[in-house]
Write a protein that holds these residues in place. Structure first.
Motif, PDB file in Angstrom:
ATOM      1  N   ALA A  29      -0.094 -15.486 -12.876  1.00 35.40           N
ATOM      2  CA  ALA A  29       0.522 -15.206 -14.172  1.00 35.40           C
ATOM      3  C   ALA A  29       0.085 -16.232 -15.209  1.00 35.40           C
ATOM      4  CB  ALA A  29       2.036 -15.196 -14.035  1.00 35.40           C
ATOM      5  N   GLU A  30       0.028 -17.483 -14.819  1.00 34.86           N
ATOM      6  CA  GLU A  30      -0.391 -18.539 -15.740  1.00 34.86           C
ATOM      7  C   GLU A  30      -1.838 -18.332 -16.177  1.00 34.86           C
ATOM      8  OE1 GLU A  30      -1.057 -23.352 -15.537  1.00 34.86           O
ATOM      9  OE2 GLU A  30       0.725 -22.500 -14.587  1.00 34.86           O
ATOM     10  N   PHE A  31      -2.688 -17.962 -15.233  1.00 34.91           N
ATOM     11  CA  PHE A  31      -4.098 -17.760 -15.567  1.00 34.91           C
ATOM     12  C   PHE A  31      -4.279 -16.602 -16.537  1.00 34.91           C
ATOM     13  CE2 PHE A  31      -8.234 -15.742 -14.682  1.00 34.91           C
ATOM     14  CZ  PHE A  31      -9.069 -16.792 -15.018  1.00 34.91           C
ATOM     15  N   PHE A  32      -3.653 -15.465 -16.252  1.00 33.93           N
ATOM     16  CA  PHE A  32      -3.859 -14.280 -17.089  1.00 33.93           C
ATOM     17  C   PHE A  32      -3.061 -14.318 -18.396  1.00 33.93           C
ATOM     18  CE2 PHE A  32      -5.522 -12.488 -13.120  1.00 33.93           C
ATOM     19  CZ  PHE A  32      -6.683 -11.908 -13.598  1.00 33.93           C
ATOM     20  N   ASN A  33      -1.945 -15.030 -18.413  1.00 38.32           N
ATOM     21  CA  ASN A  33      -1.124 -15.069 -19.627  1.00 38.32           C
ATOM     22  C   ASN A  33      -1.487 -16.210 -20.574  1.00 38.32           C
ATOM     23  OD1 ASN A  33       0.344 -12.848 -18.730  1.00 38.32           O
ATOM     24  ND2 ASN A  33       1.894 -14.124 -17.719  1.00 38.32           N
ATOM     25  N   LYS A  34      -2.046 -17.295 -20.035  1.00 37.77           N
ATOM     26  CA  LYS A  34      -2.265 -18.483 -20.855  1.00 37.77           C
ATOM     27  C   LYS A  34      -3.721 -18.939 -20.925  1.00 37.77           C
ATOM     28  CE  LYS A  34       2.331 -20.420 -19.806  1.00 37.77           C
ATOM     29  NZ  LYS A  34       3.047 -21.606 -19.264  1.00 37.77           N
ATOM     30  N   THR A  35      -4.502 -18.624 -19.936  1.00 33.47           N
ATOM     31  CA  THR A  35      -5.817 -19.260 -19.809  1.00 33.47           C
ATOM     32  C   THR A  35      -6.985 -18.340 -20.102  1.00 33.47           C
ATOM     33  OG1 THR A  35      -4.885 -20.680 -18.083  1.00 33.47           O
ATOM     34  CG2 THR A  35      -7.284 -20.596 -18.248  1.00 33.47           C
ATOM     35  N   VAL A  36      -6.951 -17.124 -19.569  1.00 34.99           N
ATOM     36  CA  VAL A  36      -8.155 -16.298 -19.521  1.00 34.99           C
ATOM     37  C   VAL A  36      -8.667 -15.886 -20.898  1.00 34.99           C
ATOM     38  CG1 VAL A  36      -7.043 -14.022 -19.342  1.00 34.99           C
ATOM     39  CG2 VAL A  36      -9.242 -14.437 -18.210  1.00 34.99           C
ATOM     40  N   ASP A  37      -7.784 -15.720 -21.878  1.00 31.72           N
ATOM     41  CA  ASP A  37      -8.222 -15.236 -23.186  1.00 31.72           C
ATOM     42  C   ASP A  37      -9.197 -16.191 -23.875  1.00 31.72           C
ATOM     43  OD1 ASP A  37      -7.117 -12.650 -23.633  1.00 31.72           O
ATOM     44  OD2 ASP A  37      -5.139 -13.561 -23.748  1.00 31.72           O
ATOM     45  N   VAL A  38      -9.031 -17.475 -23.673  1.00 30.74           N
ATOM     46  CA  VAL A  38      -9.964 -18.441 -24.264  1.00 30.74           C
ATOM     47  C   VAL A  38     -11.369 -18.213 -23.720  1.00 30.74           C
ATOM     48  CG1 VAL A  38     -10.566 -20.879 -24.449  1.00 30.74           C
ATOM     49  CG2 VAL A  38      -8.178 -20.165 -24.672  1.00 30.74           C
ATOM     50  N   TYR A  39     -11.465 -18.010 -22.419  1.00 25.05           N
ATOM     51  CA  TYR A  39     -12.771 -17.768 -21.802  1.00 25.05           C
ATOM     52  C   TYR A  39     -13.369 -16.438 -22.273  1.00 25.05           C
ATOM     53  CZ  TYR A  39     -11.563 -21.542 -18.540  1.00 25.05           C
ATOM     54  OH  TYR A  39     -11.232 -22.753 -17.981  1.00 25.05           O
ATOM     55  N   LEU A  40     -12.566 -15.401 -22.276  1.00 22.95           N
ATOM     56  CA  LEU A  40     -13.075 -14.084 -22.650  1.00 22.95           C
ATOM     57  C   LEU A  40     -13.509 -14.053 -24.108  1.00 22.95           C
ATOM     58  CD1 LEU A  40     -10.548 -11.764 -20.773  1.00 22.95           C
ATOM     59  CD2 LEU A  40     -12.882 -12.375 -20.110  1.00 22.95           C
ATOM     60  N   ALA A  41     -12.743 -14.696 -24.974  1.00 29.79           N
ATOM     61  CA  ALA A  41     -13.119 -14.750 -26.386  1.00 29.79           C
ATOM     62  C   ALA A  41     -14.445 -15.480 -26.572  1.00 29.79           C
ATOM     63  CB  ALA A  41     -12.017 -15.427 -27.196  1.00 29.79           C
ATOM     64  N   THR A  42     -14.673 -16.499 -25.764  1.00 30.08           N
ATOM     65  CA  THR A  42     -15.933 -17.248 -25.852  1.00 30.08           C
ATOM     66  C   THR A  42     -17.103 -16.397 -25.385  1.00 30.08           C
ATOM     67  OG1 THR A  42     -14.750 -19.340 -25.529  1.00 30.08           O
ATOM     68  CG2 THR A  42     -17.127 -19.345 -25.126  1.00 30.08           C
ATOM     69  N   PHE A  43     -16.931 -15.697 -24.286  1.00 28.11           N
ATOM     70  CA  PHE A  43     -17.988 -14.796 -23.823  1.00 28.11           C
ATOM     71  C   PHE A  43     -18.288 -13.725 -24.871  1.00 28.11           C
ATOM     72  CE2 PHE A  43     -17.005 -16.036 -19.281  1.00 28.11           C
ATOM     73  CZ  PHE A  43     -18.271 -16.496 -18.990  1.00 28.11           C
ATOM     74  N   GLU A  44     -17.243 -13.136 -25.425  1.00 30.76           N
ATOM     75  CA  GLU A  44     -17.439 -12.081 -26.429  1.00 30.76           C
ATOM     76  C   GLU A  44     -18.166 -12.626 -27.657  1.00 30.76           C
ATOM     77  OE1 GLU A  44     -15.342  -8.156 -28.050  1.00 30.76           O
ATOM     78  OE2 GLU A  44     -15.931  -8.749 -26.049  1.00 30.76           O
ATOM     79  N   LYS A  45     -17.861 -13.854 -28.038  1.00 30.63           N
ATOM     80  CA  LYS A  45     -18.533 -14.481 -29.173  1.00 30.63           C
ATOM     81  C   LYS A  45     -20.039 -14.598 -28.920  1.00 30.63           C
ATOM     82  CE  LYS A  45     -18.476 -18.922 -29.640  1.00 30.63           C
ATOM     83  NZ  LYS A  45     -18.050 -20.329 -29.871  1.00 30.63           N
ATOM     84  N   HIS A  46     -20.400 -15.030 -27.718  1.00 31.39           N
ATOM     85  CA  HIS A  46     -21.820 -15.167 -27.388  1.00 31.39           C
ATOM     86  C   HIS A  46     -22.517 -13.808 -27.355  1.00 31.39           C
ATOM     87  CE1 HIS A  46     -22.437 -19.455 -26.448  1.00 31.39           C
ATOM     88  NE2 HIS A  46     -21.136 -19.451 -26.195  1.00 31.39           N
ATOM     89  N   LEU A  47     -21.848 -12.813 -26.816  1.00 28.85           N
ATOM     90  CA  LEU A  47     -22.449 -11.479 -26.770  1.00 28.85           C
ATOM     91  C   LEU A  47     -22.614 -10.918 -28.184  1.00 28.85           C
ATOM     92  CD1 LEU A  47     -23.473  -9.231 -24.935  1.00 28.85           C
ATOM     93  CD2 LEU A  47     -21.120  -8.403 -24.721  1.00 28.85           C
ATOM     94  N   LYS A  48     -21.630 -11.113 -29.018  1.00 33.86           N
ATOM     95  CA  LYS A  48     -21.682 -10.626 -30.400  1.00 33.86           C
ATOM     96  C   LYS A  48     -22.791 -11.323 -31.187  1.00 33.86           C
ATOM     97  CE  LYS A  48     -17.728  -9.802 -32.191  1.00 33.86           C
ATOM     98  NZ  LYS A  48     -16.370  -9.942 -32.798  1.00 33.86           N
ATOM     99  N   ALA A  49     -23.078 -12.580 -30.831  1.00 33.94           N
ATOM    100  CA  ALA A  49     -24.089 -13.353 -31.559  1.00 33.94           C
ATOM    101  C   ALA A  49     -25.508 -12.940 -31.214  1.00 33.94           C
ATOM    102  CB  ALA A  49     -23.910 -14.841 -31.269  1.00 33.94           C
ATOM    103  N   ASN A  50     -25.688 -12.194 -30.128  1.00 31.78           N
ATOM    104  CA  ASN A  50     -27.047 -11.819 -29.704  1.00 31.78           C
ATOM    105  C   ASN A  50     -27.522 -10.583 -30.463  1.00 31.78           C
ATOM    106  OD1 ASN A  50     -29.486 -11.728 -28.366  1.00 31.78           O
ATOM    107  ND2 ASN A  50     -28.650 -10.626 -26.600  1.00 31.78           N
ATOM    108  N   VAL A  51     -27.798 -10.762 -31.753  1.00 32.91           N
ATOM    109  CA  VAL A  51     -28.243  -9.630 -32.559  1.00 32.91           C
ATOM    110  C   VAL A  51     -29.649  -9.173 -32.162  1.00 32.91           C
ATOM    111  CG1 VAL A  51     -26.779 -10.158 -34.517  1.00 32.91           C
ATOM    112  CG2 VAL A  51     -29.032 -11.224 -34.367  1.00 32.91           C
ATOM    113  N   ASP A  52     -30.444 -10.088 -31.586  1.00 25.86           N
ATOM    114  CA  ASP A  52     -31.793  -9.714 -31.139  1.00 25.86           C
ATOM    115  C   ASP A  52     -31.735  -8.653 -30.046  1.00 25.86           C
ATOM    116  OD1 ASP A  52     -32.941 -11.472 -32.895  1.00 25.86           O
ATOM    117  OD2 ASP A  52     -33.134 -13.087 -31.430  1.00 25.86           O
TER     118      ASP A  52
END
Length: 211
Positions: free
Chosen positions: A124-147
């Motif tokens: 519960a702690e991982f999914f409620n408090k921790t995971v979103d920071v990681y997922l948002a970071t991954f999504e940011k990198h994917l979004k930045a790959n315009v090439d």
């Protein structure tokens, strides 16, 4: 396999775990290998004979490579999945390292916890408090790959970082089915990797394991 082609043997437990990215690489590259699975009761007697007293390891014509990321990096370079130049390769390696941050930042803790009450608390702690920071970071990198038109994380073709991240997303979805609901690019990316030629066949036929 032609007679002079290398003979590969990947050795790991009967799990997806740390060997699954290497299996994806083999599947996508359409390269034959032996997927050898060590039984838990056999492991204590085999540990000292491995390069680092750990699994997985890879045999290549008798030569042995230990450590999962070293194995994947070797295979990725051999099968053109490491990035097209040194800058792309560095980006791939950084993304792979970030997957390890997620694993050690709470994911493995709740997966390995044996006490049921504590396991649910850690989950519960991982999914409620921790995971979103990681997922948002991954999504940011994917979004930045315009090439790559945001289809893959580096460049305009799959790398082993895409496989590694898609496998992680699958692990997260097993823990919480809707974990990617707020991250449409990550969700689409995982589906794209799962549907790549070779990988989709592997997913359909691979042994059903707990992890």
């Amino acid at each position: 396999m032609a007679r002079n082609d290398p003979i590969y043997k990947l050795v790991y437990f009967d799990l997806r775990g740390l060997a699954e990215t290497a299996r994806y690489i083999f599947a996508y590259a359409a390269v034959e290998y032996e997927d050898y699975r060590v039984k838990r009761e056999e492991w204590p007697y085999q540990k000292d004979a491995t390069p680092f007293r750990t699994l997985p390891y890879l045999e290549v014509d008798g030569d042995v490579i230990g450590q999962s990321n070293a194995i994947c990096r070797f295979l990725a370079h051999r099968f053109n999945l490491a990035g097209h130049d040194d800058l792309q390769q560095a980006r791939v390696d950084a993304l792979v390292d970030y997957v390890n941050d997620v694993r050690t930042g709470g994911l493995i803790g709740w997966i390995r916890e044996e006490d049921k009450e504590q396991k649910e608390k850690l989950k519960a702690e991982f999914f409620n408090k921790t995971v979103d920071v990681y997922l948002a970071t991954f999504e940011k990198h994917l979004k930045a790959n315009v090439d790559g038109n945001r289809e893959y994380f580096v460049g305009n073709a799959p790398t082993w970082a895409d496989f590694h991240i898609a496998i992680l997303m699958g692990m997260l979805q097993e823990g919480e089915a809707n974990v990617l609901a707020k991250y449409p690019l990550l969700k689409a990316h995982k589906a794209r990797v799962d549907n790549l030629k070779g990988i989709t066949d592997w997913i359909a036929k691979r042994p059903k394991t707990a992890m």
